[in-house]
Design a protein around this motif. Sequence first.
Motif, mmCIF file in Angstrom:
data_model
loop_
_atom_site.group_PDB
_atom_site.id
_atom_site.type_symbol
_atom_site.label_atom_id
_atom_site.label_comp_id
_atom_site.label_asym_id
_atom_site.label_seq_id
_atom_site.Cartn_x
_atom_site.Cartn_y
_atom_site.Cartn_z
ATOM 1 N N GLU A 236 -2.688 3.270 1.143
ATOM 2 C CA GLU A 236 -3.017 2.339 0.059
ATOM 3 C C GLU A 236 -4.213 1.501 0.480
ATOM 4 O OE1 GLU A 236 -1.554 2.074 -2.838
ATOM 5 O OE2 GLU A 236 0.024 3.572 -2.401
ATOM 6 N N PRO A 237 -5.212 1.328 -0.393
ATOM 7 C CA PRO A 237 -6.370 0.520 0.018
ATOM 8 C C PRO A 237 -5.990 -0.954 0.227
ATOM 9 C CG PRO A 237 -6.486 1.059 -2.320
ATOM 10 C CD PRO A 237 -5.333 1.828 -1.776
ATOM 11 N N LEU A 238 -6.748 -1.603 1.104
ATOM 12 C CA LEU A 238 -6.531 -3.044 1.348
ATOM 13 C C LEU A 238 -7.664 -3.828 0.687
ATOM 14 C CD1 LEU A 238 -5.729 -3.236 5.188
ATOM 15 C CD2 LEU A 238 -4.141 -3.732 3.300
ATOM 16 N N ALA A 239 -7.324 -4.973 0.105
ATOM 17 C CA ALA A 239 -8.362 -5.813 -0.518
ATOM 18 C C ALA A 239 -9.076 -6.616 0.569
ATOM 19 C CB ALA A 239 -7.723 -6.743 -1.533
ATOM 20 N N ASP A 255 -14.315 1.156 0.152
ATOM 21 C CA ASP A 255 -13.536 0.401 -0.845
ATOM 22 C C ASP A 255 -12.131 0.060 -0.361
ATOM 23 O OD1 ASP A 255 -15.453 0.145 -2.772
ATOM 24 O OD2 ASP A 255 -14.949 2.052 -3.764
ATOM 25 N N GLY A 256 -12.010 -0.252 0.893
ATOM 26 C CA GLY A 256 -10.719 -0.658 1.420
ATOM 27 C C GLY A 256 -9.816 0.494 1.825
ATOM 28 N N HIS A 257 -10.304 1.731 1.703
ATOM 29 C CA HIS A 257 -9.471 2.887 2.062
ATOM 30 C C HIS A 257 -9.513 3.182 3.559
ATOM 31 C CE1 HIS A 257 -9.754 3.693 -2.279
ATOM 32 N NE2 HIS A 257 -8.579 4.274 -2.110
ATOM 33 N N ARG A 258 -10.496 2.623 4.248
ATOM 34 C CA ARG A 258 -10.687 2.968 5.651
ATOM 35 C C ARG A 258 -10.725 1.690 6.486
ATOM 36 N NH1 ARG A 258 -12.707 7.612 8.293
ATOM 37 N NH2 ARG A 258 -12.492 9.027 6.555
ATOM 38 N N LEU A 259 -9.930 1.673 7.528
ATOM 39 C CA LEU A 259 -9.911 0.523 8.430
ATOM 40 C C LEU A 259 -10.537 0.977 9.743
ATOM 41 C CD1 LEU A 259 -8.775 -2.405 8.631
ATOM 42 C CD2 LEU A 259 -6.715 -1.404 9.637
ATOM 43 N N ARG A 260 -11.591 0.261 10.148
ATOM 44 C CA ARG A 260 -12.286 0.672 11.369
ATOM 45 C C ARG A 260 -12.077 -0.350 12.491
ATOM 46 N NH1 ARG A 260 -18.253 2.704 10.876
ATOM 47 N NH2 ARG A 260 -17.027 4.539 10.297
ATOM 48 N N TYR A 261 -11.652 0.149 13.626
ATOM 49 C CA TYR A 261 -11.468 -0.707 14.805
ATOM 50 C C TYR A 261 -12.545 -0.329 15.831
ATOM 51 C CZ TYR A 261 -9.314 -2.417 19.146
ATOM 52 O OH TYR A 261 -9.095 -3.034 20.347
ATOM 53 N N LEU A 282 3.489 -4.427 9.505
ATOM 54 C CA LEU A 282 2.949 -4.966 8.249
ATOM 55 C C LEU A 282 3.045 -3.954 7.101
ATOM 56 C CD1 LEU A 282 -0.301 -6.656 9.668
ATOM 57 C CD2 LEU A 282 1.742 -7.822 8.854
ATOM 58 N N ASN A 283 3.682 -2.824 7.404
ATOM 59 C CA ASN A 283 3.815 -1.759 6.379
ATOM 60 C C ASN A 283 2.482 -1.223 5.893
ATOM 61 O OD1 ASN A 283 6.500 -1.124 6.086
ATOM 62 N ND2 ASN A 283 6.880 -3.020 4.898
ATOM 63 N N ILE A 284 1.520 -1.207 6.778
ATOM 64 C CA ILE A 284 0.229 -0.603 6.400
ATOM 65 C C ILE A 284 0.244 0.826 6.951
ATOM 66 C CG2 ILE A 284 -2.292 -0.738 6.640
ATOM 67 C CD1 ILE A 284 -1.938 -3.789 7.038
ATOM 68 N N ALA A 285 0.362 1.790 6.029
ATOM 69 C CA ALA A 285 0.481 3.192 6.465
ATOM 70 C C ALA A 285 -0.877 3.876 6.415
ATOM 71 C CB ALA A 285 1.461 3.913 5.556
ATOM 72 N N PHE A 286 -1.068 4.823 7.324
ATOM 73 C CA PHE A 286 -2.320 5.596 7.287
ATOM 74 C C PHE A 286 -1.990 7.074 7.324
ATOM 75 C CE2 PHE A 286 -1.416 4.431 11.655
ATOM 76 C CZ PHE A 286 -1.590 5.608 12.354
ATOM 77 N N LYS A 287 -2.877 7.876 6.728
ATOM 78 C CA LYS A 287 -2.591 9.313 6.651
ATOM 79 C C LYS A 287 -3.410 10.119 7.652
ATOM 80 C CE LYS A 287 -5.528 9.292 2.586
ATOM 81 N NZ LYS A 287 -5.566 9.078 1.198
#
Length: 308
Positions: A236-239, A255-261, A282-287
């Motif tokens: 799910e995208p993050l705002a 658009d919030g679909h990708r989280l980069r560390y 935090l229930n942030i799932a990634f595929k």
Amino acid sequence: MQPILSLRQVSKTYASGHTALDHVDLDIHRGEIFALLGPNGAGKTTLISIICGIVTPSTGTILVDGNDAIRQPRAARSKIGLVPQEIAVDMFSRVGSAARYSRGLFGKAPDHAYCDQLLKDLSLWDKRDAKIMELSGGMKRRVMIAKALSHEPDILFLDEPTAGVDVELRRDMWKLIGRLRDRGTTIILTTHYIEEAEEMADRVGVINRGKLLLVEEKTALMKKLGKRELDLSLVEPLAAIPAELGEWQLSLTDDGHRLRYTFDAQAERTGIPSLLRKLHDLNIAFKDLDTSKSSLEDIFVDLVGAQA
Ligand SMILES: Nc1ncnc2c1ncn2[C@@H]1O[C@H](COP(=O)(O)OP(=O)(O)OP(=O)(O)O)[C@@H](O)[C@H]1O
């Protein structure tokens, strides 16, 4: 150990008023492969031409194995083999005689055994009776290298050795350069293929607009400036990045679909396991997830871009 090549405050302003080199200081160690990286027009060919006595510097001193390149040009030049960017050979001469002839130009006594061995090392032996014009571009380049090595120089300059050659020949060329280094030849190559420097060089110099921006051991440079990235494709995208994730250096893309560390490639602890645990809490799932390493190219673009 004394550097084999030493430049101090070398500058060149052409008659046009263009300053192609601006106070360059550089020491080259005996036996190393040094890659000089720079975009078009940075001053690489000017620098080589000055060291080889083809262009006169406006200021500065150049010592080639202890010989002053301006006051003792012949002694200095005899230490150097130069493979220029452009193929410049007598197309009608035969492969077998090209190196012998070049050796004579340096006033060296004939040594057919040495010249024949060069042809063998460069995989030119089978072509020794061919006219140079009958060879492929890659083979002509090998003849240029044989000519450059004919007088047994300690330093070999290769100006853009693999420009315009195919991938296979490039790999062959790299192997060949590695073999020459193993035999003790100091090699200085200019390139704008960063991959070439990454593959071959012991040290790297970056030049732009006539200024030497940096000289560094390749591995140290990549360690110092290298970063790694972990990309997570979110279900799910993050705002926005949640405040609970503040301790990691994160950014949102796509658009919030990708989280980069982004993390330090050399750090003992990457922080990845704790980040993944926190995401789970935090229930942030990634595929999907992906890691990448910044290359010498990223580092180079940053450096040259910063000077623009
Ligand atoms: N004889 C000359 N007279 C005037 N300007 C020159 C001369 N030779 C080179 N230049 C200029 O000096 C600058 C540096 O050129 P140089 O050929 O040394 O760069 P380079 O890094 O080797 O580039 P490339 O990778 O394109 O060969 C360029 O702006 C070029 O136009």
